[in-house]
Design an enzyme around this catalytic site. Sequence first.
Site, short mmCIF file in Angstrom:
data_model
loop_
_atom_site.label_atom_id
_atom_site.label_comp_id
_atom_site.label_asym_id
_atom_site.label_seq_id
_atom_site.Cartn_x
_atom_site.Cartn_y
_atom_site.Cartn_z
N ARG A 152 -33.07 4.20 -3.08
CA ARG A 152 -32.78 2.75 -3.16
C ARG A 152 -32.04 2.40 -1.87
NH1 ARG A 152 -30.66 -1.19 -7.90
NH2 ARG A 152 -32.83 -0.80 -8.46
N HIS A 166 -40.15 -3.58 -4.89
CA HIS A 166 -39.56 -2.89 -6.06
C HIS A 166 -40.73 -2.46 -6.97
CE1 HIS A 166 -36.63 -1.54 -8.79
NE2 HIS A 166 -36.11 -2.67 -9.21
N ASP A 180 -35.81 -14.00 -11.15
CA ASP A 180 -34.90 -12.95 -10.68
C ASP A 180 -33.70 -13.66 -10.02
OD1 ASP A 180 -33.78 -10.54 -9.82
OD2 ASP A 180 -35.13 -10.30 -8.12
N CYS A 234 -36.14 -9.18 -14.30
CA CYS A 234 -35.99 -7.73 -14.10
C CYS A 234 -34.58 -7.24 -14.42
CB CYS A 234 -36.36 -7.37 -12.67
SG CYS A 234 -35.34 -8.22 -11.45
N ARG A 260 -38.72 0.56 -18.26
CA ARG A 260 -38.46 1.25 -16.99
C ARG A 260 -38.45 2.77 -17.23
NH1 ARG A 260 -35.85 -1.25 -12.87
NH2 ARG A 260 -36.61 0.58 -11.77
N1 CP Z 1 -34.03 -4.01 -12.41
C1 CP Z 1 -33.33 -3.06 -11.77
O1 CP Z 1 -33.82 -2.41 -10.86
O2 CP Z 1 -32.06 -2.91 -12.22
P1 CP Z 1 -30.94 -2.01 -11.56
O3 CP Z 1 -30.52 -2.69 -10.27
O4 CP Z 1 -29.84 -1.98 -12.57
O5 CP Z 1 -31.50 -0.65 -11.28
N1 NVA Z 2 -33.90 -8.91 -6.22
C1 NVA Z 2 -32.86 -8.13 -6.83
C2 NVA Z 2 -33.46 -7.17 -7.79
C3 NVA Z 2 -32.45 -6.30 -8.51
C4 NVA Z 2 -33.10 -5.32 -9.42
C5 NVA Z 2 -32.05 -7.42 -5.75
O1 NVA Z 2 -32.68 -6.90 -4.82
O2 NVA Z 2 -30.83 -7.38 -5.84
#
Ligand code: CP
Ligand code: NVA
Length: 312
Positions: A106, A133, A228, A268, A296
């Site tokens: 990530r 994502h 989102d 999400c 997930r």
């Molecule tokens: N939706 C999602 O990726 O959540 P987190 O940031 O908690 O992993």
């Molecule tokens: N768009 C958001 C998604 C989090 C799962 C971010 O990148 O923070």
Amino acid sequence: MKMGKRDLLTIANLTADEVRHLLDRAKLLKQWRLQGIAHKPLDGKTLGMIFHKPSTRTRVTFEVGMYQLGGLALFLSEKEIQLGRGETVADTSQVLSRYLDSVVIRTYKQSDLEEFASKATIPVINGLSDSFHPCQVLSDMMTIEEYFSGLDGIKMTYVGDFNNVTNSLILGALMMGISLTVACPEGYVVSDELKEKLALVEKNAKGTYKVMTDPFEAVKGADIIYTDVWVSMGQEDQHDEKLKYFAPYQVNSKLVASAPEGVKIMHCLPAHRDEEITSDVLDSANSIIFDQAENRLHLQKAVLEFLMAETF
Ligand code: CP
Ligand code: NVA
């Protein structure tokens, strides 16, 4: 057919048939889990998890998923490994390839993920970047199929910030037959990075996407409204400005009333309640948001198995 090591940096790394396989497999893994049937094809395998941003769902589901599949997950936060002190992406990638069987990352820049993957001899999974994502949207497609008879012809409207989740939804929609409408403020356009990935899927596209500015127009006829956060991780300095700009794009009861009755609501998570979505909508009977969060786990187990298992 799997050939050599495979990465999941965007959904465009998969064929539509492979997406189909992952969705079906995830449903079976979910069923087995509910029935208490153990399935451990990753005995002896280790997944590294390099996270440069916070996470609840992605982190916990990858760790729990590896455990349930018989393997081990090793969480490597930026602060605890030498990458955070300046060791290069390329060196880290080559070293970790000697110890691990796969890695989920990530991070901020998609280009860092791509560099890591180009030097790695093990599968690399995108656990969210500024641009994409993929694991989120694959599991979202699984959730949609739990409520509708398939993905083909589903009308989804995404309302809000044109971000990493939106980019992945567009790729997934084109590959799997969804008609996606994105409603976002004037000036938000398809990025060059998304265009590059679109070029990989457009030839065989079964779905469509369009971008418009009027959220009320966009939700007419929608089967699903998806939103989102307006301020993604790493954009905190834009918080006040974005909040004003996106106010007309809040998913609230007035917007939902403009869509067909029974429209499903997706997000999400994490949500900023009463910013991009009101609590009454998030907690309404139309919301399938917590199913999305659950799935997930099941979908990522299918991804781990697909990329790492010798046989399954
Ligand atoms: N939706 C999602 O990726 O959540 P987190 O940031 O908690 O992993
Ligand atoms: N768009 C958001 C998604 C989090 C799962 C971010 O990148 O923070």
